[in-house]
Enzyme design. Structure first.
Site, PDB file in Angstrom:
ATOM      1  N   GLU A  55     -20.570   1.536  -4.989  1.00 44.36           N
ATOM      2  CA  GLU A  55     -19.757   2.260  -4.321  1.00 44.36           C
ATOM      3  C   GLU A  55     -20.311   2.813  -3.032  1.00 44.36           C
ATOM      4  OE1 GLU A  55     -17.442   4.956  -6.955  1.00 44.36           O
ATOM      5  OE2 GLU A  55     -17.582   3.666  -8.209  1.00 44.36           O
ATOM      6  N   HIS A  61     -12.536   5.334  -6.501  1.00 42.31           N
ATOM      7  CA  HIS A  61     -12.900   6.035  -7.506  1.00 42.31           C
ATOM      8  C   HIS A  61     -12.012   7.326  -7.035  1.00 42.31           C
ATOM      9  CE1 HIS A  61     -16.928   7.150  -9.998  1.00 42.31           C
ATOM     10  NE2 HIS A  61     -14.982   7.976 -10.388  1.00 42.31           N
TER      11      HIS A  61
HETATM   12  P1  NAD Z   1     -16.614  11.430 -24.176  1.00 41.76           P
HETATM   13  O1  NAD Z   1     -17.899  11.383 -23.584  1.00 41.76           O
HETATM   14  O2  NAD Z   1     -15.252  12.639 -24.147  1.00 41.76           O
HETATM   15  O3  NAD Z   1     -15.972  10.105 -24.386  1.00 41.76           O
HETATM   16  C1  NAD Z   1     -16.899   8.546 -23.895  1.00 41.76           C
HETATM   17  C2  NAD Z   1     -16.122   8.035 -26.086  1.00 41.76           C
HETATM   18  O4  NAD Z   1     -16.757   7.218 -26.221  1.00 41.76           O
HETATM   19  C3  NAD Z   1     -17.121   8.761 -27.251  1.00 41.76           C
HETATM   20  O5  NAD Z   1     -16.376   8.939 -27.802  1.00 41.76           O
HETATM   21  C4  NAD Z   1     -18.622   7.905 -27.531  1.00 41.76           C
HETATM   22  O6  NAD Z   1     -17.991   7.855 -28.713  1.00 41.76           O
HETATM   23  C5  NAD Z   1     -17.622   6.905 -26.921  1.00 41.76           C
HETATM   24  N1  NAD Z   1     -18.293   4.996 -26.584  1.00 41.76           N
HETATM   25  C6  NAD Z   1     -19.633   5.545 -26.486  1.00 41.76           C
HETATM   26  N2  NAD Z   1     -20.227   4.285 -26.328  1.00 41.76           N
HETATM   27  C7  NAD Z   1     -19.602   3.384 -27.403  1.00 41.76           C
HETATM   28  C8  NAD Z   1     -19.451   2.465 -26.964  1.00 41.76           C
HETATM   29  N3  NAD Z   1     -20.492   1.490 -26.852  1.00 41.76           N
HETATM   30  N4  NAD Z   1     -18.321   1.653 -27.231  1.00 41.76           N
HETATM   31  C9  NAD Z   1     -17.542   2.318 -27.836  1.00 41.76           C
HETATM   32  N5  NAD Z   1     -16.949   3.590 -27.646  1.00 41.76           N
HETATM   33  C10 NAD Z   1     -18.198   4.637 -27.141  1.00 41.76           C
HETATM   34  O7  NAD Z   1     -15.767  10.971 -22.046  1.00 41.76           O
HETATM   35  P2  NAD Z   1     -14.688  11.254 -21.514  1.00 41.76           P
HETATM   36  O8  NAD Z   1     -14.600  12.581 -20.271  1.00 41.76           O
HETATM   37  O9  NAD Z   1     -13.826  10.378 -21.869  1.00 41.76           O
HETATM   38  O10 NAD Z   1     -15.253  10.180 -20.123  1.00 41.76           O
HETATM   39  C11 NAD Z   1     -14.710   8.361 -20.091  1.00 41.76           C
HETATM   40  C12 NAD Z   1     -15.623   7.985 -18.978  1.00 41.76           C
HETATM   41  O11 NAD Z   1     -14.392   7.615 -18.152  1.00 41.76           O
HETATM   42  C13 NAD Z   1     -16.812   8.044 -18.434  1.00 41.76           C
HETATM   43  O12 NAD Z   1     -17.602   7.018 -18.072  1.00 41.76           O
HETATM   44  C14 NAD Z   1     -16.214   9.012 -17.420  1.00 41.76           C
HETATM   45  O13 NAD Z   1     -17.769   8.689 -16.165  1.00 41.76           O
HETATM   46  C15 NAD Z   1     -15.566   8.707 -16.496  1.00 41.76           C
HETATM   47  N6  NAD Z   1     -14.703   9.181 -15.642  1.00 41.76           N
HETATM   48  C16 NAD Z   1     -13.882   8.453 -14.603  1.00 41.76           C
HETATM   49  C17 NAD Z   1     -13.892   9.160 -13.933  1.00 41.76           C
HETATM   50  C18 NAD Z   1     -13.055   8.557 -12.179  1.00 41.76           C
HETATM   51  O14 NAD Z   1     -12.721   9.361 -11.340  1.00 41.76           O
HETATM   52  N7  NAD Z   1     -12.192   7.146 -12.479  1.00 41.76           N
HETATM   53  C19 NAD Z   1     -13.826  10.804 -13.476  1.00 41.76           C
HETATM   54  C20 NAD Z   1     -14.395  10.920 -14.812  1.00 41.76           C
HETATM   55  C21 NAD Z   1     -14.332  10.120 -15.907  1.00 41.76           C
END
Ligand code: NAD
Length: 290
Positions: free
Chosen positions: A243, A261
């Protein structure tokens, strides 16, 4: 908020990686977003706390700093709704081909006859990673009348599944049955390339992939082939392995909707992340060093 508590605050809108590496250890606490890598190149110095204002900690060497006795925290709840709403926005954009039709009209083309949309109601969404954001997406999808399948490493509470009328299934079933597959896992060694050629080939030819998690969770080379060869109907990516991305073949693909993003970029989410980060710093610095 921090100044009111008597803390000296240095605010930098932009900072280069070199400069950050030189100065971070002079401070007792640093608050960062995702634009610099935070690594202990100068050891710990005065540092007691690192706060990532946002969710992903993949730009922070958490184990390196933890070993040095520095706390690493994030503000995970602040951006949940913003990312979930973007995900729904991308689903509708894919379903109705909104970016292309809007661009056509701006260029003087009335493409009404080329608008062959589908509705979300009655379709199946597969949510991979059913944590904070995944659950909010599932709730919103339910409100649109979608059938919801979820996949996670942990067992998703029964009362949540009942609330959304959803089912927890294995990844293969989710990929085969979903019309929209949305990825919400953290990036770690086990989720790198979680969606590659094998997984994309399991999806329906009429289905769409949305990734608002981290770029490396989806293999971009495999995705390009999937889009070009029609394994799936389209994709939307808010995140990229590099990115800003420079793969113009991917970015300009007619079946891809790319966004910069921007998942957490709402006034509400940024404010909430900032306030929560400041609260964590005040809490830590109001106690004596360990
Ligand atoms: P979170 O930790 O609340 O949830 C993640 C879930 O994924 C958990 O329930 C975990 O058990 C599950 N998980 C982990 N490995 C897995 C696998 N191999 N298969 C299936 N499930 C699996 O996280 P969140 O706050 O919901 O964030 C999720 C994602 O969103 C993260 O990657 C974060 O970096 C990303 N994010 C992106 C932005 C953006 O601007 N696009 C902003 C915030 C977060």
């Amino acid at each position: 908020m921090m100044k009111e508590k008597g803390l000296e605050v240095v605010y930098r809108e932009e900072i280069s990686q070199d400069e950050f590496d030189k100065v971070y250890a002079d401070y007792e606490a640093v608050i960062v977003r995702s634009n610099v890598k935070v690594r202990p190149v100068r050891g710990r110095g005065n540092l007691r706390l690192i706060v990532r204002a946002g969710v992903g900690l993949d730009n922070v060497d958490v184990s390196g700093f933890t070993k040095l006795g520095v706390k690493v925290l994030n503000t995970p709840g602040a951006v949940t709704r913003a990312v979930a709403e973007l995900t729904v926005g991308l689903m509708i954009s894919l379903a109705r081909d909104i970016p292309r039709l809007a661009t056509d009209l701006k260029s003087g083309r009335w493409s009404k006859a080329q608008a062959h949309g589908v509705e979300l109601a009655g379709k199946t969404i597969g949510v991979i990673g059913c944590g904070r954001i995944g659950r909010e997406v599932a709730r919103l999808a339910r409100a649109f009348g979608m059938r919801v399948l979820v996949n996670d490493l942990i067992e998703i509470p029964r009362d949540f599944l009942q609330e959304i009328g959803g089912h927890q299934v294995d990844l293969e079933t989710l990929l085969k049955e979903s019309d929209f597959v949305s990825v919400h896992v953290p990036l770690d060694p086990s989720t790198k390339n979680l969606i590659g050629e094998k997984q994309l080939r399991l999806m329906k030819r009429t289905s769409y992939l949305i990734n608002t998690s981290r770029g490396d969770v989806v293999n971009e080379e495999a995705l390009k082939r999937a889009l070009t060869e029609g394994w799936i109907a389209g994709a939307a990516l808010d995140v990229f392995s590099k990115e800003p991305p420079d793969d113009t073949e991917l970015l300009r693909h007619p079946r891809l909707i790319p966004t910069p993003h921007m998942g957490a970029q709402t006034a509400e989410a940024q404010r909430a992340a900032g306030v929560e980060a400041a609260r964590l710093v005040i809490e830590e610095l109001s106690t004596r060093p360990a």
